[in-house]
Motif scaffolding. Structure first.
Motif, PDB file in Angstrom:
ATOM      1  N   UNK A 579      57.883 -33.081  15.011  1.00 59.05           N
ATOM      2  CA  UNK A 579      56.446 -32.863  14.860  1.00 59.05           C
ATOM      3  C   UNK A 579      55.939 -31.932  15.962  1.00 59.05           C
ATOM      4  N   UNK A 580      56.422 -32.152  17.179  1.00 58.21           N
ATOM      5  CA  UNK A 580      56.012 -31.332  18.312  1.00 58.21           C
ATOM      6  C   UNK A 580      56.509 -29.897  18.146  1.00 58.21           C
ATOM      7  N   UNK A 581      57.735 -29.746  17.625  1.00 55.47           N
ATOM      8  CA  UNK A 581      58.318 -28.411  17.475  1.00 55.47           C
ATOM      9  C   UNK A 581      57.653 -27.606  16.362  1.00 55.47           C
ATOM     10  N   UNK A 582      57.195 -28.277  15.305  1.00 50.91           N
ATOM     11  CA  UNK A 582      56.604 -27.552  14.170  1.00 50.91           C
ATOM     12  C   UNK A 582      55.342 -28.292  13.704  1.00 50.91           C
ATOM     13  N   UNK A 583      54.276 -28.259  14.501  1.00 50.73           N
ATOM     14  CA  UNK A 583      53.076 -29.036  14.156  1.00 50.73           C
ATOM     15  C   UNK A 583      52.447 -28.611  12.833  1.00 50.73           C
ATOM     16  N   UNK A 584      52.508 -27.337  12.514  1.00 50.78           N
ATOM     17  CA  UNK A 584      51.899 -26.886  11.265  1.00 50.78           C
ATOM     18  C   UNK A 584      52.556 -27.529  10.050  1.00 50.78           C
TER      19      UNK A 584
END
Length: 667
Positions: A579-584
């Motif tokens: 989630x942190x790496x790809x929030x979008x």
């Protein structure tokens, strides 16, 4: 190093040897109180304040209600009544409310009418009650500090009314102060006045801009000399590091969060008279250091009561938030630097509403960023207070300074949404639904600009110009730093684009009903905070875990009614690393229409963010506190994590009372 020492030597040179110069022009000129009117959700907020404590404090709070010293009585003669007026006066004129105007007028009239022949003013002193006159000796007077607050009240009142009594009143008082400070210095009665002399200096320079009286510049130098040396503290940096390391009684007034909040503006205020780059350089360095060492995700620095590091279990005093807002509003006007507007919006839309109840009556003395319960206790505060009431909600819980001082937050924010510009135009530096009326252009033509927006929840700001005749003037719009690229349309046609941190200046001949639309795309991102935690952001809002609440009402003899809030749902979630790496990809934004009557709570929130979380079983409440698990430099918490994924909902921080905003990162 030699150059740096020379700069500080210049700052500390006796002011008598420095040539007096007129004040530098303001980059943005504040508009008279009442020129800006709240609309939309902001109007809802101010109406809540009117029916809540701001409009009624004098009807129930004994310090303001009973035999008030600012009405000639023997009651409160110190800071709390001026604090209340500092928010109630602007509210009265922002709402154009006749009843509230009549209320506050009584205090203003008493102060103006009962100025002593010497120039001293305010409640009758103990010496006066004993028959001694203040003009015989300034030592028969009393603390300078509460008068600093009342001067702020009178400034706002004057811009709204042009009452001809105000300027001579202030001139006479400042002549008295100039004649008195050598024998009765700022800190004669309390250290509060020493720490907060910047407020005094601001009023002196405000009056100078009205009258041009040269003695005011001399007085300004004297007040600056006698005030806590915030400029040196911020620039030399040892102070902020010691504040991060020490929680002892040594020089604690220099670490007191509200003093720091007020002191922040001192370098910018004095810069108006002295110029150069030293003062603003020190300010920028100091504020960055404060936020690096003590900053929290909601935009404020810890203050419980001392500066107390960046751990999300530390508290923030409500007074510190509203005073920091006011300081940054003044700095923004003086310097024109847009970064101050970004900081104002972040703390206003997040920290401020999260600390006050829906009815604007009860508040917390200290709020906590990661706040999973609200109960009595000592917790991790530098000032726990022996009745253990600093974290609960109540009209009087903790110290009552916040009961009186919280009212200036929303009102002064509203009064600073728009500014006049030196090129005879208007500038929108802060955004909220509003309407501004001002004279613009070379011929001072009156125009009204109506701002329709759901900001900070929505990403579009629509402006409509109303004018009885065509008029040429520049309209300047701030693009927040968080916005990668804004788009501007004029009458539906593309005008241009701008990256965050810039101003868009539209100079044209405006006709009635011309429209401008500012589009500020809001991406979902994450930011890094203490112990390598992560916070979810979208636009100027930070988002916190939505926790079901159970409110419990109780009371104690000393402080009356208060409320504890307990969690009814799980809260011990971490955000998965993906989630942190790809929030979008993993953070889903859900929006709905603004409610017809907006309140800063979970029910009214028009935005939610849905994602997944995993529980950390050992993350529990210990001694009343949710101590932050450490996310290691590998960007993952190393302790036990339940592998089950749960669907969790985030809401704007300002709409929460219980929350996790600084999330550990889990596998």
């Amino acid at each position: 190093m030699i150059k740096r020492m020379m700069m500080w030597a210049l700052m500390l040179t006796p002011f008598s040897s420095m040539a007096q110069q007129p004040l530098a022009p303001l980059k943005y000129e504040p508009l008279p109180l009442g020129a800006i009117q709240p609309q939309g959700w902001l109007l809802d907020q101010l109406h809540i304040m009117k029916t809540g404590a701001t409009g009624t404090l004098d009807e129930y709070y004994w310090k303001v209600k009973n035999d008030n010293g600012w009405l000639g009585g023997k009651g409160d003669g110190w800071e709390e009544t001026p604090y209340w007026l500092d928010g109630a006066v602007p509210l009265a004129y922002l709402l154009n409310d006749a009843g509230l105007k009549k209320k506050v007028q009584a205090y203003i009239d008493w102060s103006l009418v009962h100025q002593r022949p010497s120039g001293f003013f305010g409640p009758l002193t103990k010496n006066e009650r004993a028959g001694k006159k203040t003009e015989d000796d300034c030592a028969n007077g009393e603390d300078w500090w509460p008068r600093m607050v009342m001067l702020k009240v009178l400034q706002q009142y004057y811009t709204a009314t042009n009452d001809k009594r105000v300027l001579p009143f202030m001139t006479k008082y400042f002549r008295y102060q100039l004649n008195s400070l050598k024998t009765c210095p700022i800190g004669k009665w309390t250290d509060w006045a020493t720490a907060r002399g910047g407020d005094n200096l601001h009023s002196i320079y405000w009056l100078y801009r009205q009258t041009g009286d040269a003695f005011l510049l001399e007085l300004g130098d004297l007040v600056y000399q006698q005030t806590t040396p915030w400029t040196r503290y911020f620039g030399e940096r040892n102070w902020v590091m010691e504040a991060a390391a020490q929680q002892n009684g040594q020089a604690w007034m220099d670490r007191h969060g509200v003093n720091v909040a007020m002191g922040i503006k001192l370098p910018a205020i004095y810069h108006q008279a002295k110029g150069g780059h030293v003062y603003l350089d020190s300010l920028r360095t100091g504020f960055k250091d404060i936020m690096t060492l003590h900053g929290l995700p909601h935009g404020m620095f810890s203050s419980d009561e001392d500066l107390h590091g960046n751990d999300p279990q530390q508290g923030i005093e409500l007074c510190a938030t509203v005073e920091t807002m006011y300081s940054l509003e003044e700095i923004l006007s003086i310097t024109g630097e847009q970064s101050w507007a970004d900081a104002i919006e972040r703390m206003t839309f997040n920290a401020l509403p999260g600390q006050i109840t829906d009815d604007f009556i009860s508040r917390q003395y200290f709020q906590v960023a990661n706040q999973v319960q609200v109960t009595r206790g000592v917790f991790q505060f530098s000032l726990p207070f022996n009745r253990e009431m600093n974290n609960v909600f109540g009209p009087y819980a903790g110290y009552t300074c916040c009961t009186a001082n919280m009212h200036q937050g929303w009102t002064k924010f509203t009064a600073n949404l728009w500014y006049a510009t030196p090129d005879k135009g208007l500038a929108a530096l802060l955004y909220s639904p509003s309407k501004v009326t001002a004279k613009v252009g070379n011929n001072a033509v009156p125009v009204t600009v109506t701002e329709q927006t759901d900001y900070p929840f929505g990403d579009r700001i629509s402006l409509t110009v109303n004018t009885k005749q065509s008029v040429t003037f520049p309209l300047s719009l701030r693009v927040p730093a968080w916005c990668k690229q804004a788009a501007v349309l004029v009458n539906g046609q593309a005008y241009g684009k701008a990256t965050g941190g810039n101003m868009v200046r539209i100079e044209r001949t405006w006709k009635n009903n011309d429209k401008v639309e500012l589009q500020l795309p809001m991406e979902v991102t994450t930011s890094n905070w203490a112990k390598n935690s992560r916070t979810v952001e979208r636009g100027p809002l930070v988002y916190a875990l939505k926790i079901e609440e159970e409110w419990r009402k109780d009371s104690i003899k000393e402080e009356g009614v208060y409320y504890q809030v307990l969690p009814k749902s799980d809260w011990n979630y971490g955000l998965p690393r993906e989630v942190i790496k790809d929030p979008a990809k993993f953070l889903e934004v859900k929006t709905r229409a603004m409610p017809s009557r907006f309140v800063w709570n979970a029910t009214s929130s028009p935005v939610e963010i849905v994602t997944k979380g995993k529980k950390i079983p050992e993350w529990k409440i210990v001694d009343g506190v949710a101590r932050q698990p450490v996310t290691t430099r590998e960007d993952v918490y190393q302790g036990k994590v339940d592998p089950t994924e749960h669907r969790i909902t985030l809401i704007p921080y300002g709409c929460s009372k219980l929350r996790i905003v600084a999330f550990p990162v889990v596998p």
